[in-house]
Design a protein around this motif. Structure first.
Motif, PDB file in Angstrom:
ATOM      1  N   VAL A   1      -7.376   2.320  -0.012  1.00 34.64           N
ATOM      2  CA  VAL A   1      -6.782   1.261  -0.948  1.00 34.64           C
ATOM      3  C   VAL A   1      -7.784   0.214  -1.110  1.00 34.64           C
TER       4      VAL A   1
ATOM      5  N   CYS B   1       0.434   1.899  -5.518  1.00 42.86           N
ATOM      6  CA  CYS B   1      -0.876   1.000  -6.077  1.00 42.86           C
ATOM      7  C   CYS B   1      -2.070   1.639  -5.609  1.00 42.86           C
ATOM      8  N   GLU B   2      -3.233   1.437  -6.063  1.00 44.51           N
ATOM      9  CA  GLU B   2      -4.667   1.773  -5.515  1.00 44.51           C
ATOM     10  C   GLU B   2      -5.071   0.764  -5.251  1.00 44.51           C
TER      11      GLU B   2
ATOM     12  N   SER C   1       0.743  -1.130  -0.041  1.00 41.85           N
ATOM     13  CA  SER C   1      -0.072   0.049   0.008  1.00 41.85           C
ATOM     14  C   SER C   1       0.767   1.287  -0.123  1.00 41.85           C
TER      15      SER C   1
END
Length: 218
Positions: free
Chosen positions: A78, A34-35, A30
């Motif tokens: 996230v 990245c999403e 996280s």
């Protein structure tokens, strides 16, 4: 978190300093740009609980559930992409168990449930239609079956396909049905460029930091 395209998903937390599909891996992923993170989960029929897929194999008697710990380590902004790994044995039991797990641990989170097993997704649709679903396809045969029959019964929001099977015809098919598209595994510059050329919505990768850097250079 600002939404950018294509969305980057860390496959099993990505390859890095921590073993894949562990709470530490997801906590680390996280922070890598990245999403979303993708977790492999499996249902234990005897204990009637979901576990991280490898955790159930190596530590079936542990009192602490690493899946719940892993979810806690992932920030609220996230997305959680949960792959249910299961055979077709009692898919209705698995779907109802996941619905209970979702309401207890995931309500309010951005969640996407994916599986190579469309039967489980069909039951999940019947149990809780509001949970977003995604079909995973790894072979041409599975694509044919899903295209002509199973996608209607799953009513999937996402279609996730092996990058080798990506084509203009496939993209047109998904767009006409209002489905979002994703490819896996995008680990190289070549596969990243392919994702861009087809304008996919999501890429699943073992190297989220590397792919996030490539995306920032656009």
């Amino acid at each position: 978190m600002e939404q950018v395209r294509p969305k980057i998903v860390a496959h099993r937390g990505g390859k890095g300093p921590h073993p894949e599909n562990t709470p530490d891996a997801y906590g680390h992923a996280s922070q890598q740009g990245c999403e979303a993170v993708e977790m492999d989960i499996r249902y234990n029929y005897l204990r009637r609980r979901f576990f991280l897929a490898h955790d159930i194999i190596h530590h079936p008697q542990r009192r602490k559930n690493f899946l719940e710990i892993a979810i806690e380590k992932v920030p609220e902004d996230v997305q959680l992409v949960l792959e249910i790994k299961t055979m077709s044995i009692l898919p209705g039991v698995v779907a109802r168990a996941f619905d209970r797990f979702y309401k207890k641990h995931l309500d309010g989170r951005d969640v996407l449930v994916i599986s190579f097993n469309p039967i489980v997704l069909m039951f999940l649709r019947a149990v809780n239609y509001k949970i977003p679903r995604g079909i995973l396809c790894g072979s041409l045969l599975s694509v044919i079956l899903h295209n002509w029959f199973l996608w209607r019964m799953v009513d999937a929001h996402w279609y996730m396909i092996n990058k080798r099977l990506l084509s203009n015809r496939f993209m047109l098919w998904t767009r006409q049905r209002g489905m979002m598209t994703a490819i896996y595994l995008v680990n190289s510059v070549k596969s990243w460029k392919k994702a861009l050329s087809f304008d996919v919505d999501m890429v699943i990768t073992d190297y989220p930091k590397k792919i996030a850097k490539l995306r920032s250079e656009l």
